[in-house]
Design an enzyme around this catalytic site. Structure first.
Site, PDB file in Angstrom:
ATOM      1  N   PRO A 664       0.822  -1.214   0.000  1.00  0.00           N
ATOM      2  CA  PRO A 664       0.000   0.000   0.000  1.00  0.00           C
ATOM      3  C   PRO A 664       0.859   1.268   0.000  1.00  0.00           C
ATOM      4  CG  PRO A 664      -0.320  -1.280   2.043  1.00  0.00           C
ATOM      5  CD  PRO A 664       0.669  -2.017   1.208  1.00  0.00           C
ATOM      6  N   TYR A 821      18.210   4.458  -4.338  1.00  0.00           N
ATOM      7  CA  TYR A 821      18.515   4.678  -2.922  1.00  0.00           C
ATOM      8  C   TYR A 821      19.955   4.229  -2.650  1.00  0.00           C
ATOM      9  CZ  TYR A 821      13.508   5.493  -2.504  1.00  0.00           C
ATOM     10  OH  TYR A 821      12.243   6.013  -2.667  1.00  0.00           O
ATOM     11  N   ARG A 869      15.159  -6.373  -3.031  1.00  0.00           N
ATOM     12  CA  ARG A 869      14.534  -5.563  -4.092  1.00  0.00           C
ATOM     13  C   ARG A 869      15.679  -4.957  -4.896  1.00  0.00           C
ATOM     14  NH1 ARG A 869       9.660  -1.888  -4.585  1.00  0.00           N
ATOM     15  NH2 ARG A 869       8.841  -3.477  -3.217  1.00  0.00           N
TER      16      ARG A 869
END
Ligand SMILES: Cc1cc2nc3c(=O)[nH]c(=O)nc-3n(C[C@H](O)[C@H](O)[C@H](O)COP(=O)(O)OP(=O)(O)OC[C@H]3O[C@@H](n4cnc5c(N)ncnc54)[C@H](O)[C@@H]3O)c2cc1C
Length: 969
Positions: A664, A821, A869
């Site tokens: 979300p 990042y 990820r």
């Protein structure tokens, strides 16, 4: 959907009185009055006009749609926006774009180059820097929209604006752009949905009302101007339909711009020369003659009528319906000659599958041409065979010249500048033969030669292989005889006693043709001359015939030839492009089919059948329920099982009850690194929806690792307590598991909350760290290139946070090495320019992220899931290669990672993302098959059907299901 109206600021003859009266009337009922922007034109400056409208109105919203930001110095633009926002408090929307007119840029003395960066900078300033400047009046930033169709435009929109302003056109085009806007929005982690604005032109009065103005206004775009004219709405009914179709596509605000000039209608009967007597040319001649026998039509064909180059043509039921409606006589003759079947056979290794329910009808090309030639002759079309058209000058007396002359079109070549074609060869090689063996199904046979597979299909015998296989098998330079002998031998088992027949059968490369414009003056292209779609979806003839239907209908509808041609293109091009996209998927599948040889046979078959994206799980269920039941059974482990998305998944020692994950997008929370009630509620809600794995938003390993002040963290014990409560609550919902996405924002840290945009630096942030001292955007703080001590500190922070994650009870930990990042900044050559042992080769660039992984691995219990990820494509020039991506995925996998999450983009602020539905799935597919580790994928996947298709085809193991826009509304 709200409806706005344009102020006639660029329409000839609009004076002060008209403008003000127009604005006043709009105030009484419309949602918005909007202005266009053009410097070198007889019209009003947009911001000045909006100021006048502000004074004449009370409640209507005022909008620029869009103003070309880079034409104005940034500070002046801000000043104008601030002034307008103060003059019309709470009712200003500023749409900004690049502006396409060279003359405007020349007139204001601004270099056209670099305008993208300038617009980015202006948006960043309006969003962030403005507050700190003394450019007043001091007001809240108005609603910002960004227009444009490039990947960069969508990122700019998602990063800095509140919504997207589409440039106009059919609702279908708006719908596609809206999907990209939503995908970019989600990709950048913005909460909620982007506002979606559409626009159209209208002039009540029918016929060509407003056309002269539009032609003039868009003259600088060349032939595109006619498309704008064709799309303009000239009757109440057209406006009603347009409004409805935009509402259906999820438009929030539709602005209708007025045009006012009128032009008389043109004549009717035409002298038409059609170059090319293939399916497109012949069929067009039939339809035009049938519509008006007075047309004089000649078809010039360079071959004799019975020149065979033989392969079969396949049609679907849908195409046949169109042929029936267009010309009943030829439809009857075609369908009488059909061979029909409904099965697809797939032979792969030792396995063979028959899939039913597909309804194919096929006819030999020569029979089709003979039928069309006969029908055209019946209708008195002048068929001129063995007549090569070498130029178009000799056809100068024709009112309309049609290029129906196939993939190597002469007509297209003669006007190359206007048509602006691109011809891109596919890397594979193919050769087609005939065979006297009659297949009773559309048959795919996959064969390995040495190491690589081949495939073949249809009653015509097509053999295709990738370049490497071709070279490997020594086929380069093979003669026709050698090629025939090689293929006959390779497929001896299928052919049995039958022969493979060569008809100038040599190895070829398929060219994908796209043309920017389909017409130029009185020249128009149809069929392969305008576009091709890779033969593995077998749609070339269908598209060619449907083009002819589209063009004939447009010519019947419109007296004005130019307008008819534009309308034909507007209607057909988006449909054709969809097929080209599917054809590309299909071609890529065959190019890479070697990847799938380890798939279980039933999954291999499902993957093949759904390769182009036109058939998914649900559609296949209708066609072939038995095959789909076998797929379900394969996943469910029993004869009757639910669809694959409900199959359990074993990840390390954790069993997930189904294949759906949720991530979300959450509003940034309190500001002290605590997750806050919002995060907890969103995660619980996602779990309650039945998802197996709920992913937290990005959670920072340290206070200076946060993206914004509101980014949740896991670096103190108070945060630990809060996470413990959230984790327990999520785990308390049915079988849900929760994964922590742990990261360090690196040079993307210290920005405003995402609700205000993305990557907009905080006025008073904190020092940043990255692999190299390169700022993320032009306005970002320059980060410090990390030294060894920084690395030790950061590595330990990750380990400490992981320890707390263990204590909080998380089921899985996802290490963030993505999206530019901190850890990702080491991986990409675009962001890592170090010269020490942490920069340079991929092996060195991987060193620090792997060190961090090792430190996390040490404290993270083996029985819980560890995932990474990973950015596998930078979507920017000179970024990571596919080989790099696979190598780094392998390096992580080798350290016992249970799940990989391949993602793309955001490495650098610019770049050219390629958003579409499921845009991350191809990356997952490639990594999963190369590395052999389960993957989590997604990228704007909003339906159960997509999830089932992805899982069943083996393109991913777990899928993030985004809420569909309708559900979010
Ligand atoms: C291997 C392969 C398999 C295929 N399988 C299928 C399939 O199963 N189903 C399907 O629908 N499509 C298939 N296609 C595609 C299909 O053949 C084409 O898309 C279709 O023929 C296009 O029709 P067209 O009329 O636009 O062009 P074409 O069929 O190419 O016709 C163009 C005509 O123009 C003539 N011409 C060219 N230049 C001139 C000139 N200067 N003067 C006069 N005449 C000229 C040519 O001689 C030709 O007759 C396949 C293609 C390939 C390569």
């Amino acid at each position: 959907m709200r409806i706005g109206v344009g102020l006639p600021t660029t329409t000839p003859g609009a004076d002060r009185e008209l403008l003000l009266e127009w604005a006043r009337r709009a105030d009484a009922g419309f949602s918005t009055v909007a202005v266009l922007d053009r410097v070198v034109y007889d019209g009003y400056e947009p911001f000045v006009a909006l100021a006048a409208a502000a004074a004449a109105t009370r409640s209507v919203r005022l909008a620029s749609m869009v103003a070309a930001g880079p034409l104005r110095p940034g500070a002046l633009l801000t000043k104008q926006v601030a002034s307008l926002a103060a003059l019309a408090p709470g009712r200003l929307t500023i749409g900004l774009g690049l502006g396409a007119r060279t003359d405007d840029y020349e007139a204001v003395g601004v270099d056209l180059r670099g305008r993208g960066d300038r617009l980015t900078d202006q948006l960043a300033f309006l969003r962030g820097g403005w507050r700190e400047s003394r450019i007043g009046p001091t007001v809240e930033t108005p609603q910002l929209l960004v227009g444009g169709m490039s990947g960069g435009a969508f990122v700019r929109m998602a990063r800095y604006a509140d919504g997207y302003a589409h440039g106009g056109g059919p609702a279908r085009a708006f719908g596609s752009a809206a999907a990209l806007a939503r995908a970019a929005w989600r990709d950048l982690g913005r909460p909620g949905e982007p506002a979606l604005w559409g626009q159209g032109y209208f002039a009540l009065g029918g016929g060509d009302a407003g056309a002269a103005y539009l032609r003039d206004y868009y003259a600088f775009t060349g032939p595109f101007a006619e498309k704008v004219v064709a799309a303009s709405l000239t009757s109440p009914r057209a406006i009603r339909d347009f409004v409805r179709s935009y509402a259906d596509e999820g438009c929030d605000e539709l602005v209708l711009f007025p045009t006012s000039a009128r032009t008389p209608a043109g004549g009717a009967r035409l002298k038409i020369a059609i170059v090319g007597g293939g399916p497109a040319g012949l069929y067009l001649s039939i339809l035009l003659k049938q519509a008006d026998r007075r047309h004089e039509i000649v078809v010039l064909e360079r071959n004799p009528p019975d020149a065979t180059f033989g392969f079969g043509v396949v049609f679907s039921d849908e195409t046949l319906g169109k042929l029936r409606d267009a010309d009943y006589e030829s439809w009857l003759a075609i369908t009488d000659s059909f061979a029909r079947w409904n099965a697809i056979d797939i032979k792969f290794g030792e396995s063979a599958f028959r899939s039913r329910g597909h309804a194919f009808a096929a006819i030999s090309r020569q029979t089709l041409l003979t039928i069309l030639q006969r029908r055209a002759a019946e209708l008195s079309v002048d068929l001129s065979f063995e007549h090569e058209a070498a130029d178009v000058d000799s056809l100068a007396d024709a009112d309309l010249v049609v290029g129906a002359d196939g993939v190597n079109s002469t007509v297209r070549r003669l006007r190359e500048r206007d048509f602006a074609p691109t011809v891109a060869p596919y890397p594979s090689k193919f050769v087609w033969f005939g065979t006297d063996l009659v297949f009773d199904a559309f048959t795919f046979v996959f064969r390995e030669t040495e190491r690589y597979p081949f495939d073949a299909g249809t009653s015509t015998f097509i053999v295709e292989c990738n370049q490497a296989t071709w070279e490997h098998a020594g086929l380069e330079g093979a003669s026709e005889e050698d090629t025939l002998a090689f293929c006959a031998d390779l497929f001896a088992e299928e052919l049995g006693d039958h022969r493979l027949l060569s008809n100038r059968s040599v190895w070829l490369t398929f060219n994908e043709v796209r043309t920017r414009n389909w017409s130029s003056g009185n020249l128009v292209l149809v069929g392969d001359a305008a576009h091709t779609a890779h033969f593995t979806i077998g749609s070339g003839t269908k598209l060619a015939l449907e083009d002819s239907i589209g063009l004939a209908e447009a010519l019947v509808r419109r007296d004005d030839l130019t307008r008819a041609l534009a309308e034909y293109e507007l209607e057909r091009k988006p449909l054709v492009e969809r097929f080209q996209e599917a054809a590309r998927e299909s071609a890529t599948y065959f190019e890479n089919v070697v990847r799938y040889r380890e798939l279980p046979p039933i999954q291999f078959a499902f993957n093949l059948l759904t390769r182009s994206g036109r058939i998914g799980y649900t559609n296949l269920t209708l066609r072939d329920p038995a095959l789909v039941q076998r797929v379900d059974a394969h996943f469910g482990g029993r004869r009757l099982a639910p669809p694959p998305m409900f199959a359990p998944l074993q990840l390390g020692q954790m069993t997930l009850p189904n294949r759906v994950a949720a991530a979300p997008a959450v509003e940034d929370a309190a500001g002290d690194g605590s997750p806050g009630a919002g995060v907890g509620a969103a995660l619980e809600e996602a779990a309650a929806a039945g998802t197996a794995l709920v992913l937290t938003p990005f959670v920072a390993v340290a206070s200076d690792a946060r993206i914004s002040r509101g980014t949740p963290g896991l670096y103190d014990d108070r945060q630990l307590d809060e996470w413990r409560r959230i984790v327990a609550a999520v785990q308390g919902v049915a079988d849900a598991r929760i994964a922590l996405r742990l990261g360090h924002a690196g040079r993307r840290a210290a920005t405003l909350p995402r609700s205000e945009g993305s990557d907009i630096p905080l006025p008073e942030g904190w020092p940043l760290l990255s692999a190299s001292a390169l700022p993320y955007t032009t306005r970002s703080v320059v980060p410090k290139a990390m030294d060894r001590r920084d690395m030790d500190v950061v590595r330990d922070r990750f380990a400490q946070a992981a320890r707390r994650a263990v204590a909080a009870g998380f089921d899985a930990l996802e290490l963030d090495c993505a999206h530019g990042y901190l850890l990702a900044s080491f991986l990409s050559p675009l962001t890592n320019t170090r010269e020490d042992e942490y920069g340079g080769s991929l092996e060195r660039r991987l060193r620090f992220p792997l060190e961090v992984l090792d430190a996390v691995r040490e404290v993270w219990p083996a029985e819980r899931v560890l995932s990474v990820r990973l950015t596998v494509a930078d979507w920017a020039p000179r970024g990571l290669t596919q080989l790099d991506a696979i190598e780094s995925a392998r390096a992580f996998a080798a350290r016992g990672v249970d799940l990989l999450v391949p993602v793309a983009g955001q490495t650098v602020a610019g770049g050219a993302p390629r958003y579409r539905r499921g845009y991350l799935v191809p990356f997952s597919d490639a990594i999963r098959s190369a590395v052999g580790v389960p993957t989590l994928t997604g990228g704007y996947v909003t339906t159960n059907d997509e999830v089932n298709t992805i899982i069943a085809a083996g393109r991913g193991d777990l899928c993030v299901l985004d809420p569909s826009p309708a559900a979010a509304a």
